[in-house]
Write a protein that holds these residues in place. Structure first.
Motif, PDB file in Angstrom:
ATOM      1  N   SER A   1       0.831  -1.209   0.000  1.00  0.00           N
ATOM      2  CA  SER A   1       0.000   0.000   0.000  1.00  0.00           C
ATOM      3  C   SER A   1       0.864   1.257   0.000  1.00  0.00           C
ATOM      4  CB  SER A   1      -0.936  -0.002   1.207  1.00  0.00           C
ATOM      5  OG  SER A   1      -0.216   0.151   2.419  1.00  0.00           O
ATOM      6  N   LYS A   2       2.053   1.160   0.592  1.00  0.00           N
ATOM      7  CA  LYS A   2       2.980   2.294   0.611  1.00  0.00           C
ATOM      8  C   LYS A   2       3.835   2.349  -0.654  1.00  0.00           C
ATOM      9  CE  LYS A   2       3.430   2.481   5.666  1.00  0.00           C
ATOM     10  NZ  LYS A   2       4.359   2.320   6.829  1.00  0.00           N
ATOM     11  N   ASN A   3       3.926   1.228  -1.357  1.00  0.00           N
ATOM     12  CA  ASN A   3       4.738   1.148  -2.582  1.00  0.00           C
ATOM     13  C   ASN A   3       3.902   0.542  -3.709  1.00  0.00           C
ATOM     14  OD1 ASN A   3       7.729   1.697  -1.504  1.00  0.00           O
ATOM     15  ND2 ASN A   3       6.668   0.395  -0.023  1.00  0.00           N
ATOM     16  N   PRO A   4       2.833   1.209  -4.083  1.00  0.00           N
ATOM     17  CA  PRO A   4       1.920   0.624  -5.075  1.00  0.00           C
ATOM     18  C   PRO A   4       2.517   0.617  -6.479  1.00  0.00           C
ATOM     19  CG  PRO A   4       1.281   2.876  -4.599  1.00  0.00           C
ATOM     20  CD  PRO A   4       2.390   2.548  -3.642  1.00  0.00           C
ATOM     21  N   VAL A   5       1.984  -0.266  -7.314  1.00  0.00           N
ATOM     22  CA  VAL A   5       2.322  -0.280  -8.734  1.00  0.00           C
ATOM     23  C   VAL A   5       1.418   0.730  -9.424  1.00  0.00           C
ATOM     24  CG1 VAL A   5       2.320  -1.648 -10.844  1.00  0.00           C
ATOM     25  CG2 VAL A   5       3.069  -2.683  -8.700  1.00  0.00           C
TER      26      VAL A   5
ATOM     27  N   LEU B   1       4.437  -7.059 -11.775  1.00  0.00           N
ATOM     28  CA  LEU B   1       5.200  -6.007 -11.105  1.00  0.00           C
ATOM     29  C   LEU B   1       5.017  -6.067  -9.588  1.00  0.00           C
ATOM     30  CD1 LEU B   1       4.651  -2.975 -13.517  1.00  0.00           C
ATOM     31  CD2 LEU B   1       6.713  -4.368 -13.257  1.00  0.00           C
ATOM     32  N   MET B   2       3.807  -6.419  -9.147  1.00  0.00           N
ATOM     33  CA  MET B   2       3.568  -6.563  -7.714  1.00  0.00           C
ATOM     34  C   MET B   2       4.405  -7.709  -7.142  1.00  0.00           C
ATOM     35  SD  MET B   2      -0.559  -5.912  -7.412  1.00  0.00           S
ATOM     36  CE  MET B   2      -0.575  -6.379  -5.670  1.00  0.00           C
ATOM     37  N   GLN B   3       4.438  -8.829  -7.853  1.00  0.00           N
ATOM     38  CA  GLN B   3       5.248  -9.960  -7.400  1.00  0.00           C
ATOM     39  C   GLN B   3       6.721  -9.586  -7.358  1.00  0.00           C
ATOM     40  OE1 GLN B   3       4.374 -13.385  -9.808  1.00  0.00           O
ATOM     41  NE2 GLN B   3       2.289 -13.570  -9.052  1.00  0.00           N
ATOM     42  N   LYS B   4       7.165  -8.793  -8.334  1.00  0.00           N
ATOM     43  CA  LYS B   4       8.562  -8.348  -8.359  1.00  0.00           C
ATOM     44  C   LYS B   4       8.875  -7.474  -7.153  1.00  0.00           C
ATOM     45  CE  LYS B   4      11.951  -5.918 -11.239  1.00  0.00           C
ATOM     46  NZ  LYS B   4      12.160  -5.143 -12.484  1.00  0.00           N
TER      47      LYS B   4
ATOM     48  N   LYS C   1      -2.836  -5.179 -19.143  1.00  0.00           N
ATOM     49  CA  LYS C   1      -2.651  -4.360 -17.939  1.00  0.00           C
ATOM     50  C   LYS C   1      -2.692  -5.171 -16.645  1.00  0.00           C
ATOM     51  CE  LYS C   1      -4.327  -0.068 -15.840  1.00  0.00           C
ATOM     52  NZ  LYS C   1      -5.320   1.039 -15.961  1.00  0.00           N
ATOM     53  N   ALA C   2      -3.704  -6.018 -16.502  1.00  0.00           N
ATOM     54  CA  ALA C   2      -3.857  -6.776 -15.254  1.00  0.00           C
ATOM     55  C   ALA C   2      -2.704  -7.746 -15.039  1.00  0.00           C
ATOM     56  CB  ALA C   2      -5.187  -7.524 -15.262  1.00  0.00           C
ATOM     57  N   VAL C   3      -2.280  -8.423 -16.113  1.00  0.00           N
ATOM     58  CA  VAL C   3      -1.180  -9.384 -15.996  1.00  0.00           C
ATOM     59  C   VAL C   3       0.124  -8.672 -15.642  1.00  0.00           C
ATOM     60  CG1 VAL C   3       0.222 -11.065 -17.267  1.00  0.00           C
ATOM     61  CG2 VAL C   3      -2.250 -11.006 -17.588  1.00  0.00           C
TER      62      VAL C   3
ATOM     63  N   PHE D   1       9.092  -9.652  -4.070  1.00  0.00           N
ATOM     64  CA  PHE D   1      10.335 -10.422  -4.075  1.00  0.00           C
ATOM     65  C   PHE D   1      11.510  -9.541  -3.654  1.00  0.00           C
ATOM     66  CE2 PHE D   1      14.191 -11.817  -6.290  1.00  0.00           C
ATOM     67  CZ  PHE D   1      14.303 -13.116  -5.825  1.00  0.00           C
ATOM     68  N   GLU D   2      11.564  -8.327  -4.167  1.00  0.00           N
ATOM     69  CA  GLU D   2      12.654  -7.418  -3.828  1.00  0.00           C
ATOM     70  C   GLU D   2      12.614  -7.047  -2.354  1.00  0.00           C
ATOM     71  OE1 GLU D   2      11.962  -4.274  -6.584  1.00  0.00           O
ATOM     72  OE2 GLU D   2      13.080  -5.248  -8.224  1.00  0.00           O
ATOM     73  N   PHE D   3      11.401  -6.836  -1.814  1.00  0.00           N
ATOM     74  CA  PHE D   3      11.255  -6.511  -0.391  1.00  0.00           C
ATOM     75  C   PHE D   3      11.748  -7.660   0.478  1.00  0.00           C
ATOM     76  CE2 PHE D   3       8.145  -6.136   3.316  1.00  0.00           C
ATOM     77  CZ  PHE D   3       8.956  -5.231   4.004  1.00  0.00           C
ATOM     78  N   LEU D   4      11.340  -8.882   0.125  1.00  0.00           N
ATOM     79  CA  LEU D   4      11.776 -10.047   0.890  1.00  0.00           C
ATOM     80  C   LEU D   4      13.282 -10.256   0.772  1.00  0.00           C
ATOM     81  CD1 LEU D   4       8.834 -12.466   0.104  1.00  0.00           C
ATOM     82  CD2 LEU D   4       9.490 -11.643   2.360  1.00  0.00           C
ATOM     83  N   SER D   5      13.840  -9.961  -0.393  1.00  0.00           N
ATOM     84  CA  SER D   5      15.292 -10.090  -0.586  1.00  0.00           C
ATOM     85  C   SER D   5      16.035  -9.115   0.326  1.00  0.00           C
ATOM     86  CB  SER D   5      15.661  -9.839  -2.052  1.00  0.00           C
ATOM     87  OG  SER D   5      15.103 -10.825  -2.886  1.00  0.00           O
ATOM     88  N   GLN D   6      15.505  -7.894   0.469  1.00  0.00           N
ATOM     89  CA  GLN D   6      16.114  -6.914   1.365  1.00  0.00           C
ATOM     90  C   GLN D   6      16.077  -7.402   2.812  1.00  0.00           C
ATOM     91  OE1 GLN D   6      14.021  -3.237   0.752  1.00  0.00           O
ATOM     92  NE2 GLN D   6      14.706  -3.022  -1.374  1.00  0.00           N
ATOM     93  N   LEU D   7      14.946  -7.970   3.217  1.00  0.00           N
ATOM     94  CA  LEU D   7      14.829  -8.483   4.582  1.00  0.00           C
ATOM     95  C   LEU D   7      15.819  -9.625   4.821  1.00  0.00           C
ATOM     96  CD1 LEU D   7      10.939  -8.505   5.086  1.00  0.00           C
ATOM     97  CD2 LEU D   7      12.595  -6.829   5.906  1.00  0.00           C
ATOM     98  N   ARG D   8      15.978 -10.490   3.828  1.00  0.00           N
ATOM     99  CA  ARG D   8      16.924 -11.599   3.953  1.00  0.00           C
ATOM    100  C   ARG D   8      18.355 -11.094   4.109  1.00  0.00           C
ATOM    101  NH1 ARG D   8      16.008 -16.895   2.738  1.00  0.00           N
ATOM    102  NH2 ARG D   8      13.870 -17.476   2.245  1.00  0.00           N
ATOM    103  N   GLN D   9      18.692 -10.095   3.300  1.00  0.00           N
ATOM    104  CA  GLN D   9      20.055  -9.581   3.340  1.00  0.00           C
ATOM    105  C   GLN D   9      20.403  -8.972   4.687  1.00  0.00           C
ATOM    106  OE1 GLN D   9      20.362  -6.884   0.018  1.00  0.00           O
ATOM    107  NE2 GLN D   9      20.217  -8.524  -1.515  1.00  0.00           N
ATOM    108  N   GLY D  10      19.406  -8.399   5.359  1.00  0.00           N
ATOM    109  CA  GLY D  10      19.648  -7.769   6.658  1.00  0.00           C
ATOM    110  C   GLY D  10      19.414  -8.675   7.836  1.00  0.00           C
TER     111      GLY D  10
END
Length: 272
Positions: free
Chosen positions: A115-119, A251-254, A244-246, A257-266
């Motif tokens: 919600s804070k980082n919408p597509v 992009l949401m999944q991307k 558009k929907a696809v 994934f990037e958010f979870l990758s950041q959490l893993r790295q830290g």
């Protein structure tokens, strides 16, 4: 009357339904949908249960809403009885409740992040433009119908290729020696786009004619490959509105994934 199969989202919705407070059994507060032995099931909890059912393909109706509330009443009755039976403080209950809490908080964190980082529509348009540009000057989607044979060594691949060159069918060789699960289908992979395959495959695939087998084995991390181009077709790309929907979902999944990758790295993660 047609029955509905109510599959409430495990954990989150049930937890919301059961976070109730004791109240007068004769009166209901404004936001209450029901009282079960003085414990309140809120309208908000029922609405979340309904949304969970709708997300699983069910249709909104008075019958569905009645069934959702009925299921929550049953859950409240069972949980109260479990409390009376001394199950609430068992190791099993504590473990499961901790998992429910963890899953709910994980879902809440992810939804809050999105919600804070919408597509945005601009993001979707830019991705659509990038994908259209990647199709080249003709602007057509090219798909390839592919079969493959996977073996462990280059010598095995060369032996398989020799059999095919002598006239043995590709699918027969695949069924007899391929190590891939699709050997039972004669090595059939189906329709793919070149961009969906690894560069080692796509660089060969795009040079083949219909019915042609790769002239040499292709080395991949999983082994040695032979590929056959069964067929080839071109089609117009979807319009922006059609895609558009696809694209939004991708992009949401991307982002997730990037958010979870950041959490893993830290994080300090230790796995036995």
């Amino acid at each position: 009357m047609k029955s509905h199969s109510i599959r409430l989202l495990s954990g989150a919705v049930m937890a919301l339904a059961l976070v109730t407070a004791a109240h007068s059994q004769d009166a209901l507060p404004p936001n209450a949908a029901a009282s079960v032995n003085g414990y309140i099931i809120s309208n908000d909890a029922v609405e979340q249960g309904i949304q969970a059912a709708l997300s699983q393909g069910q249709k909104d109706s008075p019958e569905l809403r009645k069934a959702v509330l009925g299921k929550m009443i049953e859950i409240s009755l069972l949980s109260q009885q479990a409390d009376r039976d001394g199950l609430a403080n068992s190791d099993r209950a504590n473990t499961q409740l901790a998992l429910i809490r963890q899953n709910y908080l994980a879902d809440l964190e992810l939804s809050t992040y999105m919600s804070k980082n919408p597509v945005s529509d601009a993001d979707i348009q830019a991705e659509y433009n990038r994908e259209i540009a990647s199709l080249g000057p003709q602007g057509m989607i090219v798909e390839y119908k592919v079969s493959d044979i996977v073996v462990a060594t280059e010598s095995d691949a060369q032996a398989a290729l020799a059999r095919i060159k002598k006239g043995e069918s590709f699918d027969k060789v695949a069924k007899s020696i391929s190590l891939a699960p699709n050997k039972v289908q004669g090595g059939a992979v189906g329709w793919v786009q070149a961009g969906e395959t690894l560069p080692q495959i796509s660089s060969v695939l795009t040079t083949l004619s219909k019915g042609q087998v790769s002239p040499a084995p292709i080395q991949m991390p999983q082994g040695w490959y032979l590929i056959k181009l069964e067929d080839k077709k071109s089609s117009k790309p979807p319009t922006y509105e059609q895609a558009k929907a696809v694209i939004r979902n991708g992009l949401m999944q991307k982002k997730q994934f990037e958010f979870l990758s950041q959490l893993r790295q830290g994080a300090n993660i230790v796995v036995r």
